[in-house]
Motif scaffolding. Structure first.
Motif, PDB file in Angstrom:
ATOM      1  N   MET A   1       0.830  -1.186   0.000  1.00  0.00           N
ATOM      2  CA  MET A   1       0.000   0.000   0.000  1.00  0.00           C
ATOM      3  C   MET A   1       0.876   1.252   0.000  1.00  0.00           C
ATOM      4  N   PHE A   2       0.411   2.320  -0.622  1.00  0.00           N
ATOM      5  CA  PHE A   2       1.111   3.603  -0.673  1.00  0.00           C
ATOM      6  C   PHE A   2       2.483   3.528  -1.348  1.00  0.00           C
ATOM      7  N   ASP A   3       2.745   2.449  -2.119  1.00  0.00           N
ATOM      8  CA  ASP A   3       4.069   2.299  -2.731  1.00  0.00           C
ATOM      9  C   ASP A   3       4.420   3.482  -3.624  1.00  0.00           C
ATOM     10  N   ASN A   4       3.462   3.881  -4.476  1.00  0.00           N
ATOM     11  CA  ASN A   4       3.740   4.982  -5.405  1.00  0.00           C
ATOM     12  C   ASN A   4       3.961   6.295  -4.669  1.00  0.00           C
ATOM     13  N   LEU A   5       3.141   6.543  -3.643  1.00  0.00           N
ATOM     14  CA  LEU A   5       3.292   7.775  -2.864  1.00  0.00           C
ATOM     15  C   LEU A   5       4.642   7.791  -2.153  1.00  0.00           C
ATOM     16  N   SER A   6       5.028   6.666  -1.584  1.00  0.00           N
ATOM     17  CA  SER A   6       6.320   6.578  -0.880  1.00  0.00           C
ATOM     18  C   SER A   6       7.475   6.911  -1.822  1.00  0.00           C
ATOM     19  N   GLU A   7       7.394   6.351  -3.030  1.00  0.00           N
ATOM     20  CA  GLU A   7       8.459   6.575  -4.018  1.00  0.00           C
ATOM     21  C   GLU A   7       8.513   8.043  -4.447  1.00  0.00           C
ATOM     22  N   ARG A   8       7.330   8.633  -4.654  1.00  0.00           N
ATOM     23  CA  ARG A   8       7.283  10.039  -5.077  1.00  0.00           C
ATOM     24  C   ARG A   8       7.802  10.964  -3.988  1.00  0.00           C
ATOM     25  N   LEU A   9       7.446  10.701  -2.737  1.00  0.00           N
ATOM     26  CA  LEU A   9       7.912  11.558  -1.642  1.00  0.00           C
ATOM     27  C   LEU A   9       9.422  11.449  -1.477  1.00  0.00           C
ATOM     28  N   GLU A  10       9.951  10.251  -1.661  1.00  0.00           N
ATOM     29  CA  GLU A  10      11.399  10.064  -1.563  1.00  0.00           C
ATOM     30  C   GLU A  10      12.116  10.907  -2.619  1.00  0.00           C
ATOM     31  N   ARG A  11      11.534  10.923  -3.827  1.00  0.00           N
ATOM     32  CA  ARG A  11      12.126  11.749  -4.904  1.00  0.00           C
ATOM     33  C   ARG A  11      12.059  13.233  -4.542  1.00  0.00           C
ATOM     34  N   SER A  12      10.971  13.631  -3.896  1.00  0.00           N
ATOM     35  CA  SER A  12      10.811  15.039  -3.516  1.00  0.00           C
ATOM     36  C   SER A  12      11.890  15.470  -2.528  1.00  0.00           C
ATOM     37  N   PHE A  13      12.197  14.614  -1.559  1.00  0.00           N
ATOM     38  CA  PHE A  13      13.183  14.963  -0.542  1.00  0.00           C
ATOM     39  C   PHE A  13      14.591  15.048  -1.119  1.00  0.00           C
ATOM     40  N   LYS A  14      14.815  14.391  -2.261  1.00  0.00           N
ATOM     41  CA  LYS A  14      16.144  14.427  -2.881  1.00  0.00           C
ATOM     42  C   LYS A  14      16.506  15.843  -3.346  1.00  0.00           C
ATOM     43  N   ILE A  15      15.474  16.666  -3.561  1.00  0.00           N
ATOM     44  CA  ILE A  15      15.726  18.056  -3.981  1.00  0.00           C
ATOM     45  C   ILE A  15      16.554  18.784  -2.924  1.00  0.00           C
ATOM     46  N   LEU A  16      16.334  18.425  -1.635  1.00  0.00           N
ATOM     47  CA  LEU A  16      17.050  19.092  -0.542  1.00  0.00           C
ATOM     48  C   LEU A  16      18.393  18.454  -0.219  1.00  0.00           C
ATOM     49  N   LYS A  17      18.655  17.272  -0.794  1.00  0.00           N
ATOM     50  CA  LYS A  17      19.915  16.592  -0.495  1.00  0.00           C
ATOM     51  C   LYS A  17      21.081  17.416  -1.047  1.00  0.00           C
ATOM     52  N   GLY A  18      22.102  17.568  -0.240  1.00  0.00           N
ATOM     53  CA  GLY A  18      23.257  18.343  -0.667  1.00  0.00           C
ATOM     54  C   GLY A  18      23.132  19.817  -0.356  1.00  0.00           C
ATOM     55  N   GLU A  19      21.903  20.250   0.013  1.00  0.00           N
ATOM     56  CA  GLU A  19      21.720  21.661   0.377  1.00  0.00           C
ATOM     57  C   GLU A  19      22.281  21.893   1.781  1.00  0.00           C
ATOM     58  N   GLY A  20      22.929  23.019   1.967  1.00  0.00           N
ATOM     59  CA  GLY A  20      23.519  23.321   3.273  1.00  0.00           C
ATOM     60  C   GLY A  20      22.499  23.799   4.276  1.00  0.00           C
ATOM     61  N   LYS A  21      21.445  24.439   3.804  1.00  0.00           N
ATOM     62  CA  LYS A  21      20.429  24.941   4.735  1.00  0.00           C
ATOM     63  C   LYS A  21      19.080  25.041   4.025  1.00  0.00           C
ATOM     64  N   ILE A  22      18.051  25.204   4.829  1.00  0.00           N
ATOM     65  CA  ILE A  22      16.697  25.327   4.293  1.00  0.00           C
ATOM     66  C   ILE A  22      16.451  26.790   3.934  1.00  0.00           C
ATOM     67  N   THR A  23      16.005  27.008   2.707  1.00  0.00           N
ATOM     68  CA  THR A  23      15.652  28.359   2.267  1.00  0.00           C
ATOM     69  C   THR A  23      14.241  28.330   1.698  1.00  0.00           C
ATOM     70  N   GLU A  24      13.662  29.502   1.518  1.00  0.00           N
ATOM     71  CA  GLU A  24      12.296  29.580   0.988  1.00  0.00           C
ATOM     72  C   GLU A  24      12.246  29.006  -0.423  1.00  0.00           C
ATOM     73  N   ILE A  25      13.353  29.147  -1.170  1.00  0.00           N
ATOM     74  CA  ILE A  25      13.377  28.671  -2.556  1.00  0.00           C
ATOM     75  C   ILE A  25      13.406  27.140  -2.607  1.00  0.00           C
ATOM     76  N   ASN A  26      14.357  26.517  -1.873  1.00  0.00           N
ATOM     77  CA  ASN A  26      14.428  25.053  -1.984  1.00  0.00           C
ATOM     78  C   ASN A  26      13.265  24.358  -1.281  1.00  0.00           C
ATOM     79  N   VAL A  27      12.692  24.990  -0.247  1.00  0.00           N
ATOM     80  CA  VAL A  27      11.509  24.424   0.401  1.00  0.00           C
ATOM     81  C   VAL A  27      10.318  24.476  -0.553  1.00  0.00           C
ATOM     82  N   ALA A  28      10.172  25.606  -1.236  1.00  0.00           N
ATOM     83  CA  ALA A  28       9.051  25.757  -2.181  1.00  0.00           C
ATOM     84  C   ALA A  28       9.144  24.720  -3.290  1.00  0.00           C
TER      85      ALA A  28
END
Length: 438
Positions: A1-28
């Motif tokens: 259950m939720f396999d597709n959602l889990s995979e999509r959310l994991e891809r979303s979090f990769k956007i922040l990987k390697g970022e030094g800090k949270i900013t309004e741009i990378n959070v958006a």
């Protein structure tokens, strides 16, 4: 259950990987992807938007510790908000009353009758209840027979009136029967109905008024997606039900209903059906479901399932056999049977943190133990009790008798020997284990 959602959310979090800090741009950017993942999973648009707005507000308000990476912080915030979205705390079923009365409601084909049998079994085995199930579907010809078969399978009595077409009267008489015979729980299965069918909605409202149930459950098929949320809303306006049951959550569902329904109708999800078997019913735990959606596993549920199959006397007997180097293939078969009782093998494996993602594309058949059992059943009683007898000629005979090959037999014997050694180490024994003959 939720396999597709889990995979999509994991891809979303990769956007922040390697970022030094949270900013309004990378959070958006991350949350734009999260919102799209939720919408693709059939989550209500308003719910998805409010969810990502809340996550954004919390993420930008956090002071990130140097030891915590932005992506890790985002996962934590999303996890907490997902759990809150699905209800936050586990909602218990109300079993007060002598007898306690539970009324089922829902659409046609949502799985009410099957759920009635599953719930009767769960409350009988886990809560020690003495239930009576009631057949109040007077329209579907096979409904009474279906409930009768289910009641037989779970070992509970069923009340029905074959000559009556009045579900209100049947429900009232069933409660009288329960009081007279000492049943402490009555579960009333009703006919499926459409929310737009005024006559049928009036009927279930009349049943509610007549029997005054402690608990009204709305049963909904998870695979109906967003329609499930809209239907729940309409039923709730008429019945003011106490909780939601999501059936068929093991199917090819996007899972959006589970994430939306709590917010839209403001009623907790209490149970989820996870398979066709009568024990494939789980109490709904928002925190654990959030863990699973984010690929963190669900080790608590796995341990609980194992404990349900735990037999203290059997465990003591097995411990003594291991201590005396007497663990044999009969014991091995017993352990396999207990694992099979715990449920679907792939679902069980996915509860182990980190394993769910690894086995996502691997098909784990529920018959995975079939060849092992065939090999063991092809042994003589003496060979099962004394594995050291298994020399080359005996192995050849067993391979032929089980429809496997000599390599399969040798592989099983090697695994068995390693299992015995490991068990001996765990129990603290130090005697030499007799090796299997070649």
């Amino acid at each position: 259950m939720f396999d597709n959602l889990s995979e999509r959310l994991e891809r979303s979090f990769k956007i922040l990987k390697g970022e030094g800090k949270i900013t309004e741009i990378n959070v958006a950017e991350t949350l734009k992807d999260v919102r799209k993942a939720l919408l693709d999973a059939d989550v209500n648009y308003k719910v998805a938007k409010n969810f990502t707005d809340t996550v954004k507000e919390k993420a930008l308000g956090q002071n990130v510790l140097t030891a915590v990476k932005p992506s890790q912080l985002m996962v934590k915030i999303v996890h907490d908000e997902l759990a809150k979205l699905m209800g936050g705390e586990t909602a218990e079923i109300n079993l007060k009353g002598q007898p306690a009365v539970i009324l089922m409601s829902g659409l046609q084909g949502s799985g009410k009758t099957t759920f009635t049998g599953k719930l009767a079994r769960m409350l009988k085995t886990k809560k020690g209840k003495n239930p009576l199930v009631v057949a109040c579907d007077v329209y579907r010809p096979a409904a009474i027979e279906q409930l009768r078969v289910l009641a037989e399978q779970v070992g509970v009595p069923m009340y029905c009136e074959l000559d009556s077409k009045d579900p209100v009267s049947i429900a009232q008489n069933a409660i009288k029967e329960a009081k007279a015979k000492g049943y402490d729980l009555v579960i009333v299965d009703t006919a499926g109905r459409l929310a737009i069918d005024e006559q049928m909605m009036n009927e279930i409202s009349a049943i509610k008024e007549a029997i005054n149930p402690q608990e009204i459950l709305f049963v909904v098929d998870s695979m109906t997606g967003q329609d499930a949320v809209n239907t729940a809303k309409e039923f709730n306006e008429r019945l003011n039900f106490d909780g939601v049951v999501l059936t068929k959550l093991d199917g090819d569902t996007r899972g959006g209903a589970a994430l939306s329904i709590r917010t839209v109708v403001d009623k907790p999800i209490k149970f989820v059906g996870t398979g066709e078997k009568l024990d494939a019913l789980d109490q709904f735990h928002p925190e654990r479901m959030a863990d699973r959606i984010l690929g963190m596993g669900d080790i608590v549920s796995l341990v609980e399932r194992a404990q349900e199959q735990y037999d203290e006397e059997e465990a003591k007997r097995l411990h003594k056999k291991i201590a005396k180097n007497q663990f044999d293939f009969n014991d091995f078969l017993t352990q396999i049977a207990q694992i099979k009782k715990m449920g679907n093998l792939k679902e069980l494996a996915s509860m182990i943190p980190g394993v769910g993602k690894a086995i996502k594309d691997i098909d784990i058949d529920d018959n995975a133990f079939k060849s092992i059992e065939a090999i063991i059943y092809s042994m003589t009683p003496q060979e099962r009790s004394n594995p050291a007898l298994l020399n080359g000629s005996r192995r050849t005979r067993i391979a032929k008798g089980s429809g496997t090959n000599i390599q399969d037999v040798n592989r099983l014997l090697k695994q068995f020997e390693e299992t015995r050694k490991m068990m001996k180490m765990i129990t603290g024994g130090n005697k030499t284990i007799p090796k299997l003959k070649r």
